[in-house]
Design a protein around this motif. Structure first.
Motif, PDB file in Angstrom:
ATOM      1  N   ALA A 183       0.831  -1.207   0.000  1.00  0.00           N
ATOM      2  CA  ALA A 183       0.000   0.000   0.000  1.00  0.00           C
ATOM      3  C   ALA A 183       0.864   1.255   0.000  1.00  0.00           C
ATOM      4  O   ALA A 183       1.845   1.369   0.755  1.00  0.00           O
ATOM      5  N   GLY A 184       0.510   2.203  -0.861  1.00  0.00           N
ATOM      6  CA  GLY A 184       1.180   3.504  -0.888  1.00  0.00           C
ATOM      7  C   GLY A 184       2.554   3.519  -1.526  1.00  0.00           C
ATOM      8  O   GLY A 184       3.257   4.522  -1.458  1.00  0.00           O
ATOM      9  N   GLN A 185       2.964   2.422  -2.178  1.00  0.00           N
ATOM     10  CA  GLN A 185       4.296   2.362  -2.785  1.00  0.00           C
ATOM     11  C   GLN A 185       4.246   2.516  -4.306  1.00  0.00           C
ATOM     12  O   GLN A 185       5.240   2.282  -4.975  1.00  0.00           O
ATOM     13  N   GLY A 186       3.093   2.907  -4.839  1.00  0.00           N
ATOM     14  CA  GLY A 186       2.991   3.191  -6.265  1.00  0.00           C
ATOM     15  C   GLY A 186       3.369   4.636  -6.552  1.00  0.00           C
ATOM     16  O   GLY A 186       4.145   5.258  -5.814  1.00  0.00           O
ATOM     17  N   SER A 187       2.807   5.211  -7.613  1.00  0.00           N
ATOM     18  CA  SER A 187       3.105   6.598  -7.963  1.00  0.00           C
ATOM     19  C   SER A 187       2.531   7.548  -6.912  1.00  0.00           C
ATOM     20  O   SER A 187       1.490   7.281  -6.302  1.00  0.00           O
ATOM     21  N   ALA A 188       3.227   8.651  -6.709  1.00  0.00           N
ATOM     22  CA  ALA A 188       2.776   9.649  -5.736  1.00  0.00           C
ATOM     23  C   ALA A 188       1.479  10.290  -6.207  1.00  0.00           C
ATOM     24  O   ALA A 188       1.214  10.412  -7.405  1.00  0.00           O
ATOM     25  N   GLY A 189       0.648  10.693  -5.251  1.00  0.00           N
ATOM     26  CA  GLY A 189      -0.574  11.413  -5.584  1.00  0.00           C
ATOM     27  C   GLY A 189      -0.276  12.864  -5.920  1.00  0.00           C
ATOM     28  O   GLY A 189       0.851  13.339  -5.782  1.00  0.00           O
ATOM     29  N   ARG A 190      -1.315  13.586  -6.352  1.00  0.00           N
ATOM     30  CA  ARG A 190      -1.168  15.007  -6.698  1.00  0.00           C
ATOM     31  C   ARG A 190      -2.024  15.853  -5.779  1.00  0.00           C
ATOM     32  O   ARG A 190      -3.140  15.461  -5.418  1.00  0.00           O
ATOM     33  N   HIS A 191      -1.468  16.998  -5.402  1.00  0.00           N
ATOM     34  CA  HIS A 191      -2.188  17.975  -4.588  1.00  0.00           C
ATOM     35  C   HIS A 191      -2.701  17.361  -3.284  1.00  0.00           C
ATOM     36  O   HIS A 191      -3.837  17.578  -2.878  1.00  0.00           O
ATOM     37  N   GLY A 192      -1.830  16.558  -2.657  1.00  0.00           N
ATOM     38  CA  GLY A 192      -2.202  15.969  -1.378  1.00  0.00           C
ATOM     39  C   GLY A 192      -2.980  14.677  -1.485  1.00  0.00           C
ATOM     40  O   GLY A 192      -3.402  14.115  -0.463  1.00  0.00           O
ATOM     41  N   GLY A 193      -3.183  14.169  -2.685  1.00  0.00           N
ATOM     42  CA  GLY A 193      -3.891  12.905  -2.862  1.00  0.00           C
ATOM     43  C   GLY A 193      -3.021  11.739  -2.424  1.00  0.00           C
ATOM     44  O   GLY A 193      -1.791  11.842  -2.382  1.00  0.00           O
ATOM     45  N   PRO A 194      -3.637  10.605  -2.091  1.00  0.00           N
ATOM     46  CA  PRO A 194      -2.864   9.447  -1.636  1.00  0.00           C
ATOM     47  C   PRO A 194      -2.060   8.818  -2.770  1.00  0.00           C
ATOM     48  O   PRO A 194      -2.421   8.918  -3.943  1.00  0.00           O
ATOM     49  N   ALA A 195      -0.962   8.173  -2.385  1.00  0.00           N
ATOM     50  CA  ALA A 195      -0.150   7.462  -3.373  1.00  0.00           C
ATOM     51  C   ALA A 195      -0.864   6.192  -3.816  1.00  0.00           C
ATOM     52  O   ALA A 195      -1.721   5.651  -3.104  1.00  0.00           O
ATOM     53  N   GLY A 196      -0.537   5.725  -4.994  1.00  0.00           N
ATOM     54  CA  GLY A 196      -1.066   4.446  -5.469  1.00  0.00           C
ATOM     55  C   GLY A 196      -0.369   3.284  -4.785  1.00  0.00           C
ATOM     56  O   GLY A 196       0.499   3.467  -3.925  1.00  0.00           O
ATOM     57  N   ASP A 197      -0.737   2.091  -5.172  1.00  0.00           N
ATOM     58  CA  ASP A 197      -0.173   0.886  -4.577  1.00  0.00           C
ATOM     59  C   ASP A 197       0.782   0.210  -5.561  1.00  0.00           C
ATOM     60  O   ASP A 197       0.690   0.400  -6.773  1.00  0.00           O
ATOM     61  N   LEU A 198       1.686  -0.580  -5.010  1.00  0.00           N
ATOM     62  CA  LEU A 198       2.599  -1.390  -5.820  1.00  0.00           C
ATOM     63  C   LEU A 198       2.240  -2.853  -5.593  1.00  0.00           C
ATOM     64  O   LEU A 198       2.137  -3.309  -4.453  1.00  0.00           O
ATOM     65  N   PHE A 199       2.022  -3.588  -6.685  1.00  0.00           N
ATOM     66  CA  PHE A 199       1.676  -5.001  -6.593  1.00  0.00           C
ATOM     67  C   PHE A 199       2.859  -5.833  -7.084  1.00  0.00           C
ATOM     68  O   PHE A 199       3.364  -5.613  -8.190  1.00  0.00           O
ATOM     69  N   LEU A 200       3.308  -6.758  -6.239  1.00  0.00           N
ATOM     70  CA  LEU A 200       4.382  -7.674  -6.602  1.00  0.00           C
ATOM     71  C   LEU A 200       3.758  -8.994  -7.036  1.00  0.00           C
ATOM     72  O   LEU A 200       3.096  -9.666  -6.246  1.00  0.00           O
ATOM     73  N   GLU A 201       3.961  -9.360  -8.288  1.00  0.00           N
ATOM     74  CA  GLU A 201       3.420 -10.611  -8.808  1.00  0.00           C
ATOM     75  C   GLU A 201       4.462 -11.712  -8.655  1.00  0.00           C
ATOM     76  O   GLU A 201       5.571 -11.619  -9.199  1.00  0.00           O
ATOM     77  N   ILE A 202       4.117 -12.757  -7.905  1.00  0.00           N
ATOM     78  CA  ILE A 202       5.052 -13.832  -7.600  1.00  0.00           C
ATOM     79  C   ILE A 202       5.364 -14.650  -8.851  1.00  0.00           C
ATOM     80  O   ILE A 202       4.463 -15.102  -9.564  1.00  0.00           O
ATOM     81  N   ASP A 203       6.662 -14.836  -9.105  1.00  0.00           N
ATOM     82  CA  ASP A 203       7.128 -15.658 -10.222  1.00  0.00           C
ATOM     83  C   ASP A 203       8.088 -16.698  -9.648  1.00  0.00           C
ATOM     84  O   ASP A 203       9.205 -16.365  -9.244  1.00  0.00           O
ATOM     85  N   LEU A 204       7.644 -17.948  -9.553  1.00  0.00           N
ATOM     86  CA  LEU A 204       8.457 -18.997  -8.950  1.00  0.00           C
ATOM     87  C   LEU A 204       9.565 -19.436  -9.904  1.00  0.00           C
ATOM     88  O   LEU A 204       9.307 -19.778 -11.058  1.00  0.00           O
ATOM     89  N   LYS A 205      10.795 -19.450  -9.400  1.00  0.00           N
ATOM     90  CA  LYS A 205      11.925 -19.893 -10.213  1.00  0.00           C
ATOM     91  C   LYS A 205      11.839 -21.411 -10.435  1.00  0.00           C
ATOM     92  O   LYS A 205      11.336 -22.138  -9.586  1.00  0.00           O
ATOM     93  N   PRO A 206      12.350 -21.894 -11.575  1.00  0.00           N
ATOM     94  CA  PRO A 206      12.373 -23.345 -11.797  1.00  0.00           C
ATOM     95  C   PRO A 206      13.166 -24.051 -10.699  1.00  0.00           C
ATOM     96  O   PRO A 206      14.185 -23.543 -10.218  1.00  0.00           O
ATOM     97  N   HIS A 207      12.686 -25.223 -10.288  1.00  0.00           N
ATOM     98  CA  HIS A 207      13.327 -25.999  -9.231  1.00  0.00           C
ATOM     99  C   HIS A 207      13.966 -27.249  -9.829  1.00  0.00           C
ATOM    100  O   HIS A 207      13.491 -27.782 -10.832  1.00  0.00           O
ATOM    101  N   ALA A 208      15.043 -27.717  -9.197  1.00  0.00           N
ATOM    102  CA  ALA A 208      15.764 -28.876  -9.722  1.00  0.00           C
ATOM    103  C   ALA A 208      14.927 -30.150  -9.673  1.00  0.00           C
ATOM    104  O   ALA A 208      15.109 -31.053 -10.504  1.00  0.00           O
ATOM    105  N   HIS A 209      14.000 -30.264  -8.706  1.00  0.00           N
ATOM    106  CA  HIS A 209      13.261 -31.519  -8.525  1.00  0.00           C
ATOM    107  C   HIS A 209      11.749 -31.352  -8.608  1.00  0.00           C
ATOM    108  O   HIS A 209      11.061 -32.258  -9.085  1.00  0.00           O
TER     109      HIS A 209
END
Length: 309
Positions: A183-209
């Motif tokens: 929450a609040g780690q996206g782009s900054a708001g304007r004129h005192g508005g709240p910042a946007g959100d940053l969404f981290l999309e999980i990408d699982l690395k290939p596993h040996a087994h």
């Protein structure tokens, strides 16, 4: 100046419903959004689409636009009627004068507020990035420090980039494609508005087994021919440590055995699916070759019988 046919811009009829206008706008916005579109002049088209939507999505602004009459065509020379161009106490989705055309301003006035009005607060944009993690981190949970580049252009304006270093907690049991909201780690708001959100999309690395399938994980387990034929108890790796697995007598390659609750944690936890693969011992000595010859003589076995050959 030239007349703009906002209905034509969105590709809807003049009697289109608000739902039809909304659907048309969303489809075109996805196609021409400058962050993702490869269409020529995507940024210009995106501004035209936003301007048309700004008018047609609001019944009051739409009525004011329709009052100009239906005899106009896009590109016709247009002269605003007397009295047009006042602020009229309309509300707008942007405070940047460059976001709207002269045609728009001639009807509705300055899109960024009248004299003495406070500029409208705007929430910053949300953004999404992929976060590659190991299957072990998905199983155990982890804390990672990451550096991200977040577009910091809010609503309109010149694009810029903000560099951030963030400590991210990865909860145990996350699956491929799951999003973690910061929450609040996206782009900054304007004129005192709240910042946007940053969404981290999980990408699982290939596993040996292991191969993840939602909360389940799959393991292809090699077994000896005698283990398959006679049955056996073998040691099997899991994300939580090794366990014993009973191989039923007469097992064939491709048989699936399930280790309940040995997948990714959750409510309920996933399972580990063990797929048996019979591995033939190498015939790299004379003794081994002789044993294979005896098996061929003493075991009347045709593995291709089901094929009719």
């Amino acid at each position: 100046m030239q007349y703009k046919d906002y209905y034509k811009t969105l590709g809807v009829a003049r009697d289109a419903t608000q739902d039809q206008i909304k659907r048309a706008y969303r489809k075109l916005a996805r196609k021409y959004h400058p962050d993702v579109s490869k269409e020529p002049n995507a940024e210009g088209r995106f501004k035209e689409i936003n301007e048309a939507n700004e008018v047609l999505r609001d019944p009051e602004k739409r009525a004011a636009y329709d009052a100009l009459g239906s005899g106009w065509r896009a590109g016709d020379d247009f002269r605003p009627p007397p009295g047009a161009g006042g602020y009229r106490d309309f509300h707008f989705e942007t405070d940047q004068p460059g976001d709207f055309s002269d045609f728009f301003s001639s009807i509705f006035g300055r899109a960024f507020g009248g004299e003495g009005r406070e500029p409208k607060r705007h929430r910053g944009r949300d953004h999404s990035i992929k976060l590659a993690i190991s299957l072990e981190d998905a199983f155990q949970g982890a804390t990672r420090q990451i550096k991200v580049q977040v577009p910091d252009n809010g609503v309109g304006g010149q694009a810029a980039t903000q560099s951030k270093t963030l400590n991210v907690r990865i909860p145990a049991g996350v699956t491929q494609g799951r999003q973690i909201r910061l929450a609040g780690q996206g782009s900054a708001g304007r004129h005192g508005g709240p910042a946007g959100d940053l969404f981290l999309e999980i990408d699982l690395k290939p596993h040996a087994h292991f191969t993840p399938e939602g909360k389940d994980i799959q393991l292809r387990l090699p077994i000896a021919p005698w283990e398959a034929a006679l049955g056996a108890t073998v040691t099997v790796p899991t994300l939580g440590g090794s366990v014993n697995l009973k191989i039923p007598a007469g097992s064939q390659s491709g048989k699936k055995l399930r280790l309940k609750g040995r997948g990714l944690p959750g409510s309920p936890a996933g399972d580990e699916i063990v797929v048996l693969e019979i591995a033939a011992p190498p015939a790299n000595t004379e003794a081994a070759r002789e044993l294979y010859r005896k098996m061929a003589e003493q075991l009347p076995f045709n593995p291709r019988a089901q094929l009719g050959v």
